[in-house]
Write a protein that holds these residues in place. Structure first.
Motif: not given
Length: 333
Positions: A241-250
């Protein structure tokens, strides 16, 4: 380790050379010597040498911001693609294929229609919201399916990608007055980037990349499978969840500034994995350098091949990425 450092040095030198070469070409030809002097004058060197004012304006207001943005955006899209491929253990995954980029583009299109493009970072805000909603929807469908369901995540993302692309097309047809602005987001372009956008992207990129490198070791372990990673002490759900979320933000921030630039997150990490191995701690570094170099060359071609007209940079990346995508699908089959 020594070989890895040499490759990083070689790619860095190639990137710097390509960046400097990109300052020389364009509709306005600027001689090599004038470019060097113009850059040195920013550091209070060669102040006594007079250059035409349009040289300085062309370089510092148009070309150099565009070169810097292409480097940052290419590196960001490549590392995000590497993260998606590591999580799903699938070489055909990237933010573009999974619909994250289309979700952000839909938000940007809506922001243009409602007039938010007149506010500072108004497009960015709505693009970020729609990209995260897209991600949450994909994850929600996978949870309903049960288990890790990477295939479900992939198929849901592809379906959403087509669905949101259809909505964007309808918005273009219904809102003829905003057609050109929306078309910009669907094809991708770096022609309108500015220093304030670069200043806004850099801290976001720094934070996201730091988080991704922090989880690189866990992502390595997760490639063994969810159950094996859980046994070795990795919180698979949190890491995913964390890695997908921050990647999506970028990705959302990049789309809000540059539009949808596809296939960088698909082909660059895969090539880096073939050349340098699957250890994410090395893969992320090489992917960022290769992604920056790839988008820089693509954008340079986009603004010079048909000069004085300009091609969408997304069309250049698609020409390279689409055949490679077909190759990966056939190879995986």
């Amino acid at each position: 380790m020594a070989k890895n450092r040499w490759w990083i040095l070689i790619l860095s030198v190639l990137l710097l050379a390509a960046a400097f070469g990109a300052t020389l070409v364009g509709v306005v030809h600027i001689p090599f010597k004038s470019v060097c002097i113009c850059i040195l004058q920013k550091f209070n060197i060669c102040k006594d040498i007079q250059l035409p004012e349009f040289y300085t304006l062309t370089l510092w207001q148009l070309r150099i911001p565009r070169i810097v943005m292409s480097i940052l955006a290419g590196a960001s899209l490549a590392i995000c693609g590497g993260v998606f491929q590591s999580i799903f253990r699938n070489p055909i995954c990237d933010p573009y294929i999974l619909g994250i980029s289309s979700g952000a583009s839909l938000g940007a299109a809506v922001a243009i229609i409602v007039g938010w493009d007149t506010f500072l970072f108004g497009i960015t805000a709505l693009a970020l919201v729609t990209a995260l909603l897209t991600l949450l929807f994909i994850i929600g469908v996978a949870k309903v399916k049960g288990g890790h369901a990477t295939q479900t995540l992939l198929l849901t993302g592809i379906a959403l990608n087509f669905f949101m692309s259809a909505i964007i097309t309808l918005l273009i047809v219904v809102n003829q007055q905003d057609m050109h602005k929306i078309y910009f987001w669907t094809m991708g372009s770096l022609s309108s980037v500015s220093w304030p956008q670069i200043a806004a992207l850099m801290p976001v990129m720094l934070v996201v990349v730091s988080v991704l490198f922090y989880y690189a070791k866990d992502l390595n372990i997760m490639q063994m499978g969810g159950e094996s990673a859980q046994t070795l002490g990795v919180d698979v759900r949190k890491t995913t969840f964390v890695t997908l979320a921050v990647s999506s933000v970028l990705v959302a921030v990049i789309v809000s500034f540059c539009g949808v630039i596809g296939f960088i997150g698909l082909i660059v990490p895969h090539i880096a994995r073939l050349l340098f191995g699957s250890d994410n701690r090395r893969l992320f570094v090489h992917s960022m350098l290769l992604g920056a170099l790839f988008l820089l060359i693509a954008d340079t071609l986009a603004r010079t091949v048909a000069a004085p007209s300009e091609l969408p940079v997304g069309s250049i990346t698609a020409l390279a990425g689409a055949p490679y995508f077909v190759y990966l699908v056939l190879r995986k089959s």
